[in-house]
Each structure stands twice: as C-alpha cells, then as structure tokens.
Design an enzyme around this catalytic site. Structure first.
Site, short mmCIF file in Angstrom:
data_model
loop_
_atom_site.label_atom_id
_atom_site.label_comp_id
_atom_site.label_asym_id
_atom_site.label_seq_id
_atom_site.Cartn_x
_atom_site.Cartn_y
_atom_site.Cartn_z
N GLY A 121 -2.82 8.73 2.04
CA GLY A 121 -2.61 9.01 3.54
C GLY A 121 -3.93 8.60 4.45
O GLY A 121 -3.88 9.19 5.45
N ARG B 89 8.26 2.99 -1.48
CA ARG B 89 9.50 3.26 -1.89
C ARG B 89 10.51 2.25 -1.08
O ARG B 89 10.33 2.32 0.32
CB ARG B 89 10.17 4.49 -1.86
CG ARG B 89 11.35 4.69 -2.47
CD ARG B 89 11.51 6.21 -2.82
NE ARG B 89 13.08 6.58 -3.15
CZ ARG B 89 13.74 6.03 -4.45
NH1 ARG B 89 12.86 5.23 -5.27
NH2 ARG B 89 15.00 6.27 -4.42
N ASP C 82 9.13 -6.80 3.20
CA ASP C 82 8.06 -7.38 3.80
C ASP C 82 8.35 -8.73 4.45
O ASP C 82 7.48 -9.57 4.73
CB ASP C 82 6.85 -7.58 2.78
CG ASP C 82 6.29 -6.22 1.88
OD1 ASP C 82 6.52 -5.17 2.96
OD2 ASP C 82 5.89 -6.40 1.18
N SER D 167 -1.10 -6.75 7.60
CA SER D 167 -0.08 -7.14 8.88
C SER D 167 0.44 -5.65 8.99
O SER D 167 0.95 -5.10 8.03
CB SER D 167 0.82 -8.37 8.09
OG SER D 167 0.09 -9.38 7.68
N ASN E 59 -4.10 5.95 6.12
CA ASN E 59 -3.57 5.17 7.35
C ASN E 59 -3.01 6.25 8.25
O ASN E 59 -3.05 6.49 9.23
CB ASN E 59 -2.42 4.18 7.16
CG ASN E 59 -3.15 2.97 6.81
OD1 ASN E 59 -3.71 2.05 7.56
ND2 ASN E 59 -3.06 2.37 5.38
N ASN F 148 5.84 -1.09 9.45
CA ASN F 148 5.19 -1.08 8.12
C ASN F 148 3.70 -1.80 8.21
O ASN F 148 3.62 -2.48 8.65
CB ASN F 148 6.02 -1.67 7.00
CG ASN F 148 5.32 -1.40 5.73
OD1 ASN F 148 4.63 -0.48 5.47
ND2 ASN F 148 5.22 -2.55 4.75
N LEU G 207 13.31 1.09 1.03
CA LEU G 207 14.49 1.91 2.05
C LEU G 207 15.64 1.10 1.71
O LEU G 207 16.03 -0.16 1.45
CB LEU G 207 14.32 1.86 3.41
CG LEU G 207 12.85 2.51 3.84
CD1 LEU G 207 12.36 2.35 5.02
CD2 LEU G 207 13.19 3.98 3.76
N HIS H 24 1.09 -3.67 5.89
CA HIS H 24 1.07 -4.19 4.44
C HIS H 24 -0.21 -4.94 4.23
O HIS H 24 -0.67 -5.74 5.11
CB HIS H 24 2.28 -5.29 4.29
CG HIS H 24 2.57 -5.82 3.02
ND1 HIS H 24 2.73 -5.24 1.90
CD2 HIS H 24 1.95 -7.33 2.62
CE1 HIS H 24 2.76 -6.13 0.96
NE2 HIS H 24 2.16 -7.14 1.23
C1 GAR Z 1 -2.40 0.71 2.32
O1 GAR Z 1 -3.32 -0.29 1.80
C2 GAR Z 1 -1.23 -0.04 2.67
O2 GAR Z 1 -1.32 -1.20 3.32
C3 GAR Z 1 -0.57 -0.23 1.23
O3 GAR Z 1 -0.71 0.91 0.60
C4 GAR Z 1 -1.97 1.48 0.81
C5 GAR Z 1 -1.62 3.06 1.27
O4 GAR Z 1 -2.99 3.47 1.53
N1 GAR Z 1 0.94 -0.51 1.60
C6 GAR Z 1 1.38 -1.00 0.74
O5 GAR Z 1 1.36 -1.83 -0.21
C7 GAR Z 1 3.15 -1.34 1.23
N2 GAR Z 1 4.02 -2.15 0.62
P1 GAR Z 1 -3.00 4.93 2.37
O6 GAR Z 1 -2.18 6.10 1.46
O7 GAR Z 1 -4.53 5.49 2.15
O8 GAR Z 1 -2.67 4.82 3.78
#
Ligand code: GAR
Length: 206
Positions: free
Chosen positions: A15, A94, A148, A139, A17, A110, A96, A112
C-alpha cells in the site's frame, strides 16, 4: 454535484502508493479527489492495515476459490454503494473481468512499474535489466480489457545504473511512482470532474 471525484483505491499488498495518494490529498484538501474507499482482494494485506490507520473506509474479501466474475460483481456492488466515480489500482495484483472493465470504462487508472508499452505484466525490473534497457520507469494508464495496454497518461523515466539489481531498481522506481501517481490522478480527476459537469449541463432541459 459533489465537488470532489470519489475515488476507490484497490490494493493487494503493502500500500505504499495508496499512502502517497492519501498524503497528497492530506497536504492540500482542495485537490479534486477524495478517497472514499480502499478495497482489497487480500484481507491480510499490509495496505489494509495502513488504510485503517489512515482513517479510510475499507472493504476486503479474499478472492480465493471464487470465480473472477463473481468477485468482481461483489466489488462492483460495494463501489456503487459508495458512489465511487473513479478507481485507482495501486498494486492490485488481480486481473479484472472484461465485464467489470467495460462497466467502468474510462474510470479505472493503474500504475505499472515499467515504461509501457515495454514490460507489461510481472517481474518488470528484472526484465528491464535483462533487456539491457538504459531506462526503467513507471506509467499511469487507463485500464482497458487488455493487460497493461490502455492509454498512458503519465510516465517517469528512471535511469538504470551499472550496479543495479532488480531490488535496487524497484526501490528507485517506487519513489518515482509515489510522485507520478498522485499528480496523474489529480489531473485525471480534474478532467473527469469537468467532463461530468459538462455532461450534466448538456443533459439539462434549460
Ligand atoms: C508497485 O510497484 C506497483 O507499480 C506495482 O505493484 C507495486 C505495489 O506497491 N503494480 C503492478 O505491478 C501492477 N501490474 P505498493 O503496494 O507499495 O503500492
């Protein structure tokens, strides 16, 4: 019309982000969005604990053993119960269902950890290193049915250093994510609020 776009943040993990999005809003409450719900498919995720600590409303349900479409229907119901207008995926690991994505078309963002269209999917940092890329990055894109692949609305490049391994690179990209996502979400919410306002004006009988 509520003047802030009602955002749900979807998470599966730590979490960070989510925290960046919440902090951005806390620093300036006038920003055009408010986080009205944090939803997770992993009830024990660290991000769920964090969300509660931040005083945010949470909903979580394990997806295990549940058909994707059914899980997404339950998610959709709870989002509607909270009058959510925009969904921010923040480490929501996950896929969707196509029905869900169609229902929320243009309303799901999202983040990525790659310079899309490079390195879609998982394990992005290791793949950027293996490919000999000069830059990695992150991105923010609008979610469409293909993984993506939706329109990119913001991107940050992060130079790959000779000593980098996947972990060191991931850490620097994550810092960039925490800058990029709040700014991109804010801009998108601002545009969406304008579009919703115009739509309502256009639909009036005046
Ligand atoms: C982040 O690096 C995000 O970009 C990535 O998961 C991590 C989550 O970190 N997302 C993906 O790879 C989606 N395809 P967080 O839980 O600390 O925000």
């Amino acid at each position: 019309m509520a003047d802030k776009v009602r955002v749900a943040v979807l998470i599966s993990g730590r979490g960070s982000n989510l925290l960046a999005l919440a902090e951005h809003k806390r620093r300036d409450p006038d920003r055009p969005y408010e986080i009205v719900l944090v939803a997770s498919n992993v009830p024990e995720a660290r991000g769920v604990v964090l969300a509660k600590r931040l005083g945010l409303r949470t909903w979580s349900l394990s997806h295990k053993g549940m058909e994707r479409r059914l899980f997404d229907q339950k998610l959709d119901t709870v989002l509607r119960e909270h009058d959510v207008e925009l969904i921010a995926l923040a480490g929501y690991m996950r896929l969707l269902s196509p029905e869900f994505v169609e229902r929320w078309e243009g309303r799901i963002l999202n983040i990525h950890p790659s310079l899309l269209p490079l390195h879609k999917g998982l394990d992005t940092h290791r793949r950027a290193l293996l490919a000999g890329d000069e830059y990695a990055g992150c991105s923010v894109h609008v979610v469409t049915a293909d993984l993506d692949s939706g329109p990119v609305i913001a991107q940050t490049r992060v130079r790959i250093l000779p000593r980098d391994d996947a972990d060191s690179l991931a850490a620097r990209v994550l810092e960039a994510e925490h800058e990029l996502y709040p700014a991109a979400l804010e801009r998108y919410a601002h545009e969406l609020r304008g579009a919703i306002g115009e739509g309502r004006e256009g639909g009036s009988d005046d």
